[in-house]
Write a protein that holds these residues in place. Structure first.
Motif, PDB file in Angstrom:
ATOM      1  N   ILE A 163       0.815  -1.218   0.000  1.00  0.00           N
ATOM      2  CA  ILE A 163       0.000   0.000   0.000  1.00  0.00           C
ATOM      3  C   ILE A 163       0.849   1.269   0.000  1.00  0.00           C
ATOM      4  O   ILE A 163       0.310   2.377   0.113  1.00  0.00           O
ATOM      5  CB  ILE A 163      -0.999   0.005   1.178  1.00  0.00           C
ATOM      6  CG1 ILE A 163      -0.278   0.047   2.536  1.00  0.00           C
ATOM      7  CG2 ILE A 163      -1.906  -1.208   1.118  1.00  0.00           C
ATOM      8  CD1 ILE A 163      -1.248   0.084   3.716  1.00  0.00           C
ATOM      9  N   GLY A 164       2.166   1.104  -0.142  1.00  0.00           N
ATOM     10  CA  GLY A 164       3.060   2.252  -0.255  1.00  0.00           C
ATOM     11  C   GLY A 164       3.185   3.065   1.007  1.00  0.00           C
ATOM     12  O   GLY A 164       3.092   4.302   0.985  1.00  0.00           O
ATOM     13  N   ALA A 165       3.368   2.377   2.112  1.00  0.00           N
ATOM     14  CA  ALA A 165       3.454   3.064   3.407  1.00  0.00           C
ATOM     15  C   ALA A 165       4.666   2.595   4.202  1.00  0.00           C
ATOM     16  O   ALA A 165       5.257   1.559   3.914  1.00  0.00           O
ATOM     17  CB  ALA A 165       2.186   2.816   4.209  1.00  0.00           C
ATOM     18  N   LYS A 166       5.025   3.387   5.176  1.00  0.00           N
ATOM     19  CA  LYS A 166       6.037   3.009   6.162  1.00  0.00           C
ATOM     20  C   LYS A 166       5.307   2.654   7.460  1.00  0.00           C
ATOM     21  O   LYS A 166       4.137   2.996   7.640  1.00  0.00           O
ATOM     22  CB  LYS A 166       7.011   4.157   6.407  1.00  0.00           C
ATOM     23  CG  LYS A 166       7.832   4.546   5.176  1.00  0.00           C
ATOM     24  CD  LYS A 166       8.896   5.570   5.509  1.00  0.00           C
ATOM     25  CE  LYS A 166       8.289   6.883   5.953  1.00  0.00           C
ATOM     26  NZ  LYS A 166       9.321   7.927   6.209  1.00  0.00           N
ATOM     27  N   VAL A 167       6.016   1.981   8.351  1.00  0.00           N
ATOM     28  CA  VAL A 167       5.397   1.528   9.600  1.00  0.00           C
ATOM     29  C   VAL A 167       6.147   2.100  10.803  1.00  0.00           C
ATOM     30  O   VAL A 167       7.370   2.079  10.850  1.00  0.00           O
ATOM     31  CB  VAL A 167       5.397  -0.012   9.698  1.00  0.00           C
ATOM     32  CG1 VAL A 167       4.763  -0.472  11.008  1.00  0.00           C
ATOM     33  CG2 VAL A 167       4.663  -0.625   8.511  1.00  0.00           C
ATOM     34  N   GLU A 168       5.380   2.606  11.746  1.00  0.00           N
ATOM     35  CA  GLU A 168       5.939   3.087  13.016  1.00  0.00           C
ATOM     36  C   GLU A 168       5.196   2.377  14.143  1.00  0.00           C
ATOM     37  O   GLU A 168       3.988   2.560  14.309  1.00  0.00           O
ATOM     38  CB  GLU A 168       5.750   4.604  13.128  1.00  0.00           C
ATOM     39  CG  GLU A 168       6.255   5.204  14.436  1.00  0.00           C
ATOM     40  CD  GLU A 168       5.944   6.690  14.513  1.00  0.00           C
ATOM     41  OE1 GLU A 168       5.155   7.087  15.408  1.00  0.00           O
ATOM     42  OE2 GLU A 168       6.465   7.446  13.672  1.00  0.00           O
ATOM     43  N   TYR A 169       5.908   1.542  14.906  1.00  0.00           N
ATOM     44  CA  TYR A 169       5.258   0.749  15.947  1.00  0.00           C
ATOM     45  C   TYR A 169       5.170   1.499  17.266  1.00  0.00           C
ATOM     46  O   TYR A 169       6.058   2.281  17.623  1.00  0.00           O
ATOM     47  CB  TYR A 169       6.015  -0.564  16.166  1.00  0.00           C
ATOM     48  CG  TYR A 169       5.825  -1.544  15.041  1.00  0.00           C
ATOM     49  CD1 TYR A 169       4.633  -2.254  14.913  1.00  0.00           C
ATOM     50  CD2 TYR A 169       6.815  -1.729  14.083  1.00  0.00           C
ATOM     51  CE1 TYR A 169       4.436  -3.131  13.857  1.00  0.00           C
ATOM     52  CE2 TYR A 169       6.625  -2.608  13.026  1.00  0.00           C
ATOM     53  CZ  TYR A 169       5.436  -3.306  12.926  1.00  0.00           C
ATOM     54  OH  TYR A 169       5.239  -4.158  11.874  1.00  0.00           O
ATOM     55  N   GLN A 170       4.081   1.253  17.976  1.00  0.00           N
ATOM     56  CA  GLN A 170       3.932   1.739  19.343  1.00  0.00           C
ATOM     57  C   GLN A 170       3.683   0.517  20.218  1.00  0.00           C
ATOM     58  O   GLN A 170       2.652  -0.146  20.091  1.00  0.00           O
ATOM     59  CB  GLN A 170       2.774   2.739  19.443  1.00  0.00           C
ATOM     60  CG  GLN A 170       3.074   4.043  18.710  1.00  0.00           C
ATOM     61  CD  GLN A 170       2.065   5.142  19.023  1.00  0.00           C
ATOM     62  OE1 GLN A 170       1.322   5.065  20.008  1.00  0.00           O
ATOM     63  NE2 GLN A 170       2.035   6.161  18.199  1.00  0.00           N
ATOM     64  N   ASN A 171       4.645   0.217  21.060  1.00  0.00           N
ATOM     65  CA  ASN A 171       4.567  -0.960  21.920  1.00  0.00           C
ATOM     66  C   ASN A 171       3.803  -0.621  23.195  1.00  0.00           C
ATOM     67  O   ASN A 171       4.057   0.411  23.826  1.00  0.00           O
ATOM     68  CB  ASN A 171       5.985  -1.432  22.255  1.00  0.00           C
ATOM     69  CG  ASN A 171       5.997  -2.779  22.936  1.00  0.00           C
ATOM     70  OD1 ASN A 171       5.058  -3.547  22.838  1.00  0.00           O
ATOM     71  ND2 ASN A 171       7.078  -3.081  23.635  1.00  0.00           N
ATOM     72  N   MET A 172       2.875  -1.481  23.569  1.00  0.00           N
ATOM     73  CA  MET A 172       2.051  -1.215  24.754  1.00  0.00           C
ATOM     74  C   MET A 172       1.537  -2.527  25.325  1.00  0.00           C
ATOM     75  O   MET A 172       1.696  -3.584  24.713  1.00  0.00           O
ATOM     76  CB  MET A 172       0.870  -0.301  24.377  1.00  0.00           C
ATOM     77  CG  MET A 172      -0.044  -0.877  23.318  1.00  0.00           C
ATOM     78  SD  MET A 172      -1.273   0.332  22.697  1.00  0.00           S
ATOM     79  CE  MET A 172      -0.209   1.439  21.765  1.00  0.00           C
ATOM     80  N   GLU A 173       0.914  -2.458  26.503  1.00  0.00           N
ATOM     81  CA  GLU A 173       0.287  -3.637  27.071  1.00  0.00           C
ATOM     82  C   GLU A 173      -0.828  -4.098  26.136  1.00  0.00           C
ATOM     83  O   GLU A 173      -1.489  -3.289  25.476  1.00  0.00           O
ATOM     84  CB  GLU A 173      -0.280  -3.344  28.459  1.00  0.00           C
ATOM     85  CG  GLU A 173       0.760  -2.978  29.509  1.00  0.00           C
ATOM     86  CD  GLU A 173       1.730  -4.106  29.815  1.00  0.00           C
ATOM     87  OE1 GLU A 173       1.413  -5.282  29.504  1.00  0.00           O
ATOM     88  OE2 GLU A 173       2.815  -3.817  30.354  1.00  0.00           O
ATOM     89  N   PHE A 174      -1.065  -5.396  26.102  1.00  0.00           N
ATOM     90  CA  PHE A 174      -2.013  -5.943  25.139  1.00  0.00           C
ATOM     91  C   PHE A 174      -3.405  -5.351  25.279  1.00  0.00           C
ATOM     92  O   PHE A 174      -4.092  -5.114  24.275  1.00  0.00           O
ATOM     93  CB  PHE A 174      -2.080  -7.471  25.270  1.00  0.00           C
ATOM     94  CG  PHE A 174      -2.999  -8.110  24.271  1.00  0.00           C
ATOM     95  CD1 PHE A 174      -2.609  -8.283  22.959  1.00  0.00           C
ATOM     96  CD2 PHE A 174      -4.270  -8.522  24.656  1.00  0.00           C
ATOM     97  CE1 PHE A 174      -3.470  -8.861  22.029  1.00  0.00           C
ATOM     98  CE2 PHE A 174      -5.130  -9.102  23.733  1.00  0.00           C
ATOM     99  CZ  PHE A 174      -4.728  -9.272  22.415  1.00  0.00           C
TER     100      PHE A 174
END
Length: 259
Positions: A61-72
């Motif tokens: 889809i032509g995107a970059k990914v930025e993760y946000q780690n958190m409690e489930f």
């Protein structure tokens, strides 16, 4: 000279109108990176099946990914509040979650297994019914928000009846639950199948705990997306469909030894 000027001008125009990585949309993705082999942190980087799958979807889809780690228990809320665009975190599709967020097409089947100590002689069942009976009255470790918690405490929308006399001991993550099991603070853990297999097979744990590979549930994992973001859901579904059909998902399952 005119040719040089014209060429320079054309290159400048191309640079302006051509998309680059810097121009690509950035997707903020909520995850709980304590769920090996789906998502975990290794050498400071996010790795795992879900991480690889998300990377492949982003490419489509032509995107970059930025993760946000958190409690489930926060990953669905992050999508609902628009803090994140989507969540990939071994999320089981449930009627309750589906009331608040949209789900992509499912990408994997899952189930709940139990983990016991290797010296446990009380749980020997060979069927779900036998297991359910044998874990009555036990102290059962679960991770907050995971399906295992609902299985033990009961969830009418999923047709889960409360385990009779059982006490659900809730932990923030898998490693804390395993530590309590090894130290005899609880009697067993109810956990997602592949995660249970992996954690039981580590060098540190395999002499102490084991997984009973009898499915207690039937589940499907999917990606959570805000209901208002219909365009993103369409893009994710289209990408997932392609990745399933072209064998990419199958290759990633093999890479991470998910059966």
């Amino acid at each position: 000279m005119k040719k040089i000027i014209l060429t320079t001008l054309l290159l400048a125009i191309i640079a302006i109108i051509s998309p680059t990585n810097a121009d690509a949309k950035t997707l903020k993705v909520a995850t709980n990176a304590e769920f090996e082999p789906y998502e975990f942190i290794k050498n400071g980087k996010y790795v795992g099946f879900d991480i690889d799958l998300m990377s492949e979807i982003a490419k489509k889809i032509g995107a970059k990914v930025e993760y946000q780690n958190m409690e489930f228990d926060g990953v669905v809320g992050a999508v609902l509040s628009n803090t994140c665009d989507l969540s990939i975190s071994g999320l089981t599709i449930t009627p309750k979650r589906a009331k608040t967020v949209a789900f992509s097409i499912p990408y994997i089947n899952a189930a709940q297994f139990i983990i016991i100590r290797t010296d446990d002689k009380t749980i020997t069942g060979k069927t779900k019914a036998e297991i359910d009976k044998q874990i009555e009255g036990k102290k059962i470790g679960v991770v907050t928000g995971f399906t295992g918690q609902k299985y033990v405490t009961g969830e009418p929308t999923l047709n889960y009846k409360k385990i009779k006399g059982a006490k659900a001991v809730v932990f923030d993550n898998v490693s804390l639950a395993v530590s309590a099991l090894r130290n005899k603070g609880i009697d067993l853990i109810v956990m997602d199948d592949v995660v249970a297999q992996k954690v039981s097979a580590t060098a540190a744990n395999k002499k102490h705990i084991k997984t009973i590979e009898i499915p207690l549930t039937v589940e499907k994992y999917a990606i959570a997306i805000n209901k208002k973001n219909t365009a993103l859901k369409a893009d994710v579904d289209k990408a997932l469909n392609t990745l399933i059909k072209d064998g990419t998902v199958k290759k990633l399952l093999a890479k991470w030894d998910i059966r």
